[in-house]
Design an enzyme around this catalytic site. Structure first.
Site, mmCIF file in Angstrom:
data_model
loop_
_atom_site.group_PDB
_atom_site.id
_atom_site.type_symbol
_atom_site.label_atom_id
_atom_site.label_comp_id
_atom_site.label_asym_id
_atom_site.label_seq_id
_atom_site.Cartn_x
_atom_site.Cartn_y
_atom_site.Cartn_z
ATOM 1 N N CYS A 380 1.095 -1.165 0.237
ATOM 2 C CA CYS A 380 -0.009 0.055 0.022
ATOM 3 C C CYS A 380 0.840 1.298 -0.088
ATOM 4 O O CYS A 380 1.405 1.560 -1.004
ATOM 5 C CB CYS A 380 -0.937 0.070 1.156
ATOM 6 S SG CYS A 380 -2.466 1.026 1.234
ATOM 7 N N HIS A 514 -3.381 -5.055 0.160
ATOM 8 C CA HIS A 514 -2.847 -5.442 1.229
ATOM 9 C C HIS A 514 -3.199 -7.019 1.323
ATOM 10 O O HIS A 514 -4.068 -7.584 1.872
ATOM 11 C CB HIS A 514 -3.790 -4.850 2.593
ATOM 12 C CG HIS A 514 -3.426 -3.632 3.033
ATOM 13 N ND1 HIS A 514 -2.491 -3.176 3.661
ATOM 14 C CD2 HIS A 514 -4.056 -2.187 2.590
ATOM 15 C CE1 HIS A 514 -2.419 -1.727 4.153
ATOM 16 N NE2 HIS A 514 -3.227 -1.334 3.036
ATOM 17 N N GLU A 516 -1.769 -9.063 2.766
ATOM 18 C CA GLU A 516 -1.595 -9.670 4.007
ATOM 19 C C GLU A 516 -2.796 -10.327 4.738
ATOM 20 O O GLU A 516 -3.111 -11.147 5.667
ATOM 21 C CB GLU A 516 -0.917 -8.879 5.025
ATOM 22 C CG GLU A 516 -1.586 -7.804 5.732
ATOM 23 C CD GLU A 516 -1.289 -6.532 4.676
ATOM 24 O OE1 GLU A 516 -1.460 -5.498 5.268
ATOM 25 O OE2 GLU A 516 -0.723 -6.622 3.403
#
Length: 565
Positions: A380, A514, A516
């Site tokens: 990001c 993102h 993750e």
């Protein structure tokens, strides 16, 4: 549906989220359809506007909800996407009750906490379970028993047993047993008082789970059972372990899964815990290890980067390696300190974030990774940082910056998304949730996702700013590769920039998304797994070959992306 309510006592941050997620993992390993709900007694509508230093990370769901970080634990442990409405706050509940009162839904009634607020709480819990098609709903009540703000929620969950019946509702209370080194003894009095406080609001726990430094001796377990009126075989020790992924195994070994089966009238089933056993094996006995430097600004509060840290762990599991973290405070990263602070890192990661603090330090970290050929992963803001650095030092765009940091910059290579100009307010107004990424054929990132020929995948987003399309041609002419875009954005040409990379670099990949948030122990994020593989290869004197670490999961992601793009 069955309902399992998890409450906590004595002190906050005991680990109710991990305990709830671990129990969910044990039930999922038995084949049950499970979902989880987090109740947060704060008045905020969601976690989106909270300070990371105080609250930890904001976890974003596929539907675009900005939630408490425990929702991330649930998704990772249960290996599913938690549906909309699974993070319930006081703000949401009262806002809806007041809306209904203004709309005339309560005409002739005096609107009160009981039954109107408690009924709304119960409605939301049931709706979350129905949305997920769950057989078992885990509900974690935030805060500690005795908190004023928790009382309406405790009353609502008390009523559940009255509404649903004894065999459909289970209460699990997590508490603390401190160990006093001066007298060499465990102290059970806080647990006794905590259970007594819970009983004072009409809830008697069926299971008591105790947080402690070490596994409780049997005489302490018997004492807790006696003074809390909970059977001894329903008192469980949640003692300190090296990693949270050991918790499900430790609780299963003590018989937690069987106790829940008995209390809810479920069929006895042998769980499949292979994923957790393998994860713990790698974490404890890895074949290799690697050091990743994280240049961020919330380094004093690691929970601000919880999902990212877990993704690195997942990537380590996929590569049979331990990932050591070296925290770099970006605010203190000076030009003369780069070699000292970053020189021993096998990879450099710049995470997401907001605000101008530490930005120049992050830019220095990206430049170091680019010029020293150190594997780099930008997430990001970390992608925007990489673009700014490349624009300044390679493309020759003097004064390149982001409109977020300098609205008068001569060249805003990162700028506010046009649709954000029309937004009113801050909460829930960013670009949020799952969005498609069209990956360029032959790119590193396409290979990581297992679609070297190019294709569409989906990742979660949380941002207001993007790469300014007015500068993409100039950046590409200087050698920066735009390897991913958002497809089909009306009036935006090639679409929003989703990922960039530097050809010829061992590994320099950055994403606007993102990834993750979608990483799991059993299905690691492809960018994170590839990043760790590249760092290992660089350390060992080789070069990583971009390849997916879990073909089935990658294909499923790609299929979903192509279908929904």
């Amino acid at each position: 549906m069955r309902y399992i309510f998890v409450t906590g006592g004595v002190v906050s941050s005991l680990g109710k989220g991990v305990a709830s997620a671990s129990l969910g993992a044990l039930l999922r390993a038995r084949g049950y359809k499970v979902t989880a709900v987090k109740i947060d007694p704060y008045i905020n509508i969601d976690a989106g506007t909270m300070r990371p230093y105080e609250h930890g990370e904001v976890f974003v769901t596929a539907s675009g909800a900005e939630t408490d970080l425990d929702i991330g634990n649930y998704e990772r442990f249960l290996d599913l996407d938690i549906p909309v409405g699974s993070n319930i706050t006081t703000g949401q509940v009262y806002l809806e009750v007041i809306r209904r009162e203004r709309a005339g839904d309560y005409l002739s009634q005096t609107v009160q906490v009981i039954p109107h607020v408690t009924d709304e709480i119960k409605r939301r819990i049931r709706a979350a379970g129905e949305n997920a098609g769950a057989e078992i709903v885990l509900i974690e009540v935030g805060g500690t028993v005795g908190d004023i703000e928790s009382l309406p929620f405790l009353e609502a969950i008390r009523q559940f047993r009255f509404d649903e019946g004894d065999d459909k509702v289970l209460y699990l209370h997590l508490t603390l047993v401190p160990y006093l080194g001066t007298s060499n003894e465990f102290k059970t009095k806080p647990t006794q008082h905590s259970v007594a406080t819970l009983r004072s609001v009409g809830i008697s726990p069926d299971i008591v789970m105790v947080r402690s430094k070490e596994k409780l001796p049997s005489d302490i377990t018997r004492k807790i059972a006696l003074f809390t009126s909970v059977r001894e075989n329903r008192v469980f020790s949640s003692y300190d372990v090296n990693h949270v992924y050991e918790v499900p195994l430790a609780l299963e070994e003590q018989g937690l899964g069987k106790a829940v089966e008995d209390l809810l009238g479920l069929e006895r089933t042998h769980p499949n815990l292979g994923v957790w056993q393998n994860a713990v094996r790698v974490i404890k006995h890895p074949q290799r290890e690697v050091t990743i430097a994280i240049a961020g600004k919330y380094t004093a509060m690691p929970d601000a980067y919880l999902s990212m840290l877990e993704s690195l762990t997942h990537a380590g599991i996929a590569n049979d390696a331990r990932v050591n973290i070296k925290w770099i405070n970006a605010e203190e990263l000076r030009e003369g300190d780069l070699e000292e602070q970053l020189g021993d890192a096998d990879g450099i990661l710049v995470p997401g974030g907001f605000g101008i603090r530490g930005i120049e330090g992050k830019i220095r970290a990206a430049e170091y990774a680019r010029t020293r050929l150190t594997p780099y992963l930008g997430i990001c803001l970390g992608m925007q940082i990489a673009v700014i650095e490349y624009a300044r030092h390679v493309a020759g765009i003097e004064g390149a910056n982001s409109g977020e940091f300098d609205e008068y910059a001569p060249h805003k290579v990162i700028d506010l998304m046009p649709e954000q100009l029309e937004m009113d307010g801050m909460g829930g107004t960013m670009r949020l949730g799952d969005w498609p990424m069209q990956l360029k054929a032959g790119s590193t990132i396409a290979a990581l996702y297992g679609i070297p020929q190019g294709g569409t995948v989906r990742e979660r987003h949380r941002h207001r700013f993007e790469v300014n399309p007015a500068y993409t041609a100039q950046l590409q002419a200087a050698g920066l590769e735009i390897s991913g875009v958002t497809p089909g954005v009306a009036g935006r040409g090639a679409g929003l920039v989703e990922s960039i990379e530097i050809p010829g670099h061992p590994f320099f990949v950055a994403l606007q998304a993102h990834p993750e948030f979608k990483s799991r122990p059993m299905r690691p994020s492809p960018p994170f797994a590839g990043f760790v593989a590249a760092a290992l290869a660089g350390k060992e004197g080789g070069r990583a070959v971009a390849s997916p670490v879990n073909a089935d999961a990658v294909e499923a992601n790609a299929a979903q992306g192509n279908a929904e793009a």
